[in-house]
Design a protein around this motif. Sequence first.
Motif, short mmCIF file in Angstrom:
data_model
loop_
_atom_site.label_atom_id
_atom_site.label_comp_id
_atom_site.label_asym_id
_atom_site.label_seq_id
_atom_site.Cartn_x
_atom_site.Cartn_y
_atom_site.Cartn_z
N GLN A 169 76.17 17.72 -51.50
CA GLN A 169 76.74 16.97 -52.63
C GLN A 169 75.65 16.77 -53.67
N ARG A 188 74.26 19.46 -34.24
CA ARG A 188 74.05 18.04 -34.54
C ARG A 188 72.76 17.52 -33.91
N VAL A 208 77.26 20.75 -40.88
CA VAL A 208 77.42 21.33 -39.54
C VAL A 208 78.28 22.59 -39.62
N LEU A 263 69.71 18.66 -35.79
CA LEU A 263 69.56 18.08 -37.14
C LEU A 263 69.00 16.66 -37.10
N GLU A 264 68.62 16.23 -35.92
CA GLU A 264 68.05 14.88 -35.72
C GLU A 264 66.97 14.54 -36.76
N LEU A 275 67.87 13.99 -42.62
CA LEU A 275 68.82 12.97 -43.05
C LEU A 275 69.62 13.43 -44.27
N CYS A 276 70.88 13.04 -44.31
CA CYS A 276 71.70 13.28 -45.50
C CYS A 276 72.48 12.01 -45.79
N ARG A 277 72.42 11.57 -47.05
CA ARG A 277 73.12 10.35 -47.43
C ARG A 277 74.54 10.64 -47.92
N CYS A 278 74.80 11.88 -48.31
CA CYS A 278 76.05 12.14 -49.03
C CYS A 278 77.18 12.71 -48.19
N THR A 279 76.89 13.69 -47.37
CA THR A 279 77.96 14.53 -46.81
C THR A 279 78.54 14.03 -45.50
N GLY A 280 77.90 13.05 -44.88
CA GLY A 280 78.34 12.64 -43.54
C GLY A 280 78.14 13.76 -42.53
N TYR A 281 77.39 14.78 -42.91
CA TYR A 281 76.99 15.92 -42.07
C TYR A 281 78.13 16.88 -41.73
N HIS A 282 79.37 16.45 -41.92
CA HIS A 282 80.52 17.26 -41.50
C HIS A 282 80.42 18.71 -42.03
N ASN A 283 80.29 18.84 -43.35
CA ASN A 283 80.26 20.18 -43.93
C ASN A 283 78.92 20.89 -43.73
N HIS A 321 80.77 23.89 -48.98
CA HIS A 321 80.50 22.61 -49.64
C HIS A 321 79.55 21.77 -48.75
#
Lengths: 155, 133
Positions: free
Chosen positions: A98, A127, A144, A130-131, A134-142, A95
């Motif tokens: 989003q 992390r 990563v 990935l500087e 940008l992602c507005r939806c996932t908070g990067y957690h998934n 996932h």
Amino acid sequence: MASVTLTVNGRTVSADVDPRTLLVQLLREHLHLTGTHVGCDTSQCGACVVHVNGRAVKSCTLLAVQADGAKVVTIEGLAANGKLHPMQEAFRENHGLQCGFCTPGMIMTAVELVNRKGNNLDEHTIREELEGNLCRCTGYHNIVKAIAAGAKAMR
Amino acid sequence: MKWTAIDDFGIVINPMIVEGQVHGGIAQGVGQALLEGAVYDKHGQLVTGSYMDYCMPRADNLPSFNVDYVVTKCPSNPLGIKGCGEAGAIAAPVAVVNAITNAVGHEDVPMPATPQAVWAAVQKSAKLRKAAE
Ligand code: FES
Ligand code: FES
């Protein structure tokens, strides 16, 4: 008009373009490869990342004429024989998206990251790398998580 | 750094998607607390209209999140479900700013609490301490 010839996803293409045409415009508007997105146009968001001669590049910041003679791979060029690339599969499994707007750029960045740094990537490395995406939806957690899993699957 | 978030979404149908919404919400909340500020000049012109000037959180501004929930069935719909869209955005700015006000010892901390704003807040606490002596 300027003429450019390049390889896109293994296919040789030629086009006559206005010299100020960006690579991303050539891909999206001339070749209709709309998987590569434009999120900002100012080199910040990474939605437009493609591979140019194996390097992850922001295609909103490269002129089409600069890619003359280059080998370009876009998100459309990753899957082979109707099967998702392991990194695409990992994003699906974990996932890692989003709305999906950042995803093509994330995946192209991730694949190049694995090619550069290998299959065992720790969270810190992912992390930091990935500087530029940008992602507005996932908070990067998934994202990563997906990249760590995809990196292993690319072995 | 460790981040734990717990919420009540009623009956959870797809935990994967619910957790994803919480992750994204937390990141938005942290962004709001620390980085994201819409700035207008005195003519009403937005001067933070591109990502050159408007700072969205990057992956390396955030940790991974530990997300959990309790389930209290919602009585007002047959499925017993509640909303979860961007739920993390509610508590995240509060948690971050409370941590800062706790550290600096007073509540005069603006959002976004940029490094410059935090530095000013720290200067103010030094002044307050001096005045109290
Ligand atoms: S569109 Fe190229 S970096 Fe945002
Ligand atoms: S999934 Fe929506 S911007 Fe990344």
